[in-house]
Design an enzyme around this catalytic site. Sequence first.
Site, PDB file in Angstrom:
ATOM      1  CG  HIS A  89      -7.952  61.401  -9.584  1.00 15.98           C
ATOM      2  ND1 HIS A  89      -8.120  59.890  -9.152  1.00 15.98           N
ATOM      3  CD2 HIS A  89      -8.549  61.291 -10.783  1.00 15.98           C
ATOM      4  CE1 HIS A  89      -8.820  59.368 -10.276  1.00 15.98           C
ATOM      5  NE2 HIS A  89      -9.032  60.155 -11.205  1.00 15.98           N
ATOM      6  CG  ASP A 126      -9.998  59.268  -5.771  1.00 17.92           C
ATOM      7  OD1 ASP A 126      -9.167  60.065  -6.754  1.00 17.92           O
ATOM      8  OD2 ASP A 126     -11.184  59.031  -5.983  1.00 17.92           O
ATOM      9  CG  ASP A 146      -9.605  56.696 -13.836  1.00 17.69           C
ATOM     10  OD1 ASP A 146      -9.118  57.813 -13.385  1.00 17.69           O
ATOM     11  OD2 ASP A 146     -10.739  56.618 -13.699  1.00 17.69           O
ATOM     12  CD  GLU A 192     -11.898  62.224 -11.022  1.00 15.94           C
ATOM     13  OE1 GLU A 192     -12.376  62.454 -12.218  1.00 15.94           O
ATOM     14  OE2 GLU A 192     -11.888  60.869 -10.687  1.00 15.94           O
ATOM     15  CD  GLU A 193     -12.384  57.472 -10.220  1.00 13.40           C
ATOM     16  OE1 GLU A 193     -13.502  57.628 -10.750  1.00 13.40           O
ATOM     17  OE2 GLU A 193     -11.542  57.296 -11.201  1.00 13.40           O
ATOM     18  CG  HIS A 214     -13.944  53.080 -13.174  1.00 12.59           C
ATOM     19  ND1 HIS A 214     -14.946  54.047 -12.794  1.00 12.59           N
ATOM     20  CD2 HIS A 214     -13.004  53.868 -13.451  1.00 12.59           C
ATOM     21  CE1 HIS A 214     -14.404  55.204 -12.714  1.00 12.59           C
ATOM     22  NE2 HIS A 214     -13.188  55.246 -12.817  1.00 12.59           N
TER      23      HIS A 214
END
Length: 415
Positions: free
Chosen positions: A83, A85, A146, A180-181, A386
């Site tokens: 992903h 994002d 990520d 996705e997030e 994150h």
Amino acid sequence: MASQYNYTVSERFLRYVKIDTQSDPDNAAFPSSEKQKDLSRLLVQELLEIGVKDAAMDENGYVYGTIEGNTDKNVPVICFCSHVDTAPDCSGTDVKPIVHENYNGQDIILPDDPDQIIRMEDYPYLKTQLGKSIITASGKTLLGGDDKSGVAIIMDMAHYLLTHPQHPHGTIKILFTPDEETGRGTEKVDLKRVGADFGYTLDGGELGSFEDETFSADSAKMTVHGIIAHPGYAKGKLVNALKIVGEILAALPKNEFSPETTSGREGFVHPVKVEGIAEAASIDFIVRDFVTDNLQKHEARLKQIAQSVTGKYPGVKMDFTVKEQYRNMKEVLDKYPQVAQNAIAAYKNLGIKVINEPVRGGTDGSRLSFMGFPCPNIFTGMQAIHSRHEWIGIEDMHRAVDVLVELTKVWEENA
């Protein structure tokens, strides 16, 4: 892989993380932020440049591409997915990646905020990076590993396959998703356009991790309807919904039933949002367990706790609703054992120790698996995701590229 191959993954990663692709969970549009398409457009351009002739982005920000097979065997079509994002938890604007060469184990003080210090005692996995190169952000943002590490790894795999036509493989599909997030990464994906039999997400952590089991997940929402009255004349009349919601939160178990008190294969219930006014207030929960049937048990217990509080207030009403979010991918993957077996074979062929543990979370692969596209998760090396402390080892990314290339060979050999 060819011994003299010059990996492109780190230079791609350093380029991609500078593009702000943070998704927005409060925006109902799709994608939730248009800036995600900035990276998607670049990926299409780069795929076309390396020879993926059908590379394209659709109106929803999904990137699709095909690497044609070069074997006469009837090999299942495999898709690799990541992903674009980054998480809303931490700023993704103006990311300044820093390469720390020959990491020596000392504390890493991030220059744009010296209070942000990456210490080995906090991140023991750093011990595996001694003498190697790692990448961090500068202290004011997340890094974006990520899942831009996964994106870069897939791009480097594509580059390798297209520059080494002697490497045997079936048809390979590439899929890059937005959002996705926000939990919406598969919402508008066109699986017919993907056209694959099986897939693998590149969205895992430390070297060797292979994930074919996730939580099953629901969301739950309770809304408390109080009794409103003018506060100057409210004695004996007003029942404040906000206070009742507070009581419900206080009534939740303190030593179990929550993410901060569970680990391993234990499930939990987690309040994630509270909002409202004196007349009506609500709590949003997420409910997680590896055994899908346990979700109903957790939800029944949560409802009973709330009812034990609201029942003390005559006239107060409570609505309780549950929505399915995703299910444990293992329920699907167990029906197609070759998907995990071939991945594990690729790891072992490269001398990589397999770490197969359940994911206390979900991936796009969870939803894709239940959409008829079995899809476990492969490591990228990303760490402290994150957060401002996020970092990744360049050699871990190299090894992930090796795994993907080897995996395409394993599928071809076993066809």
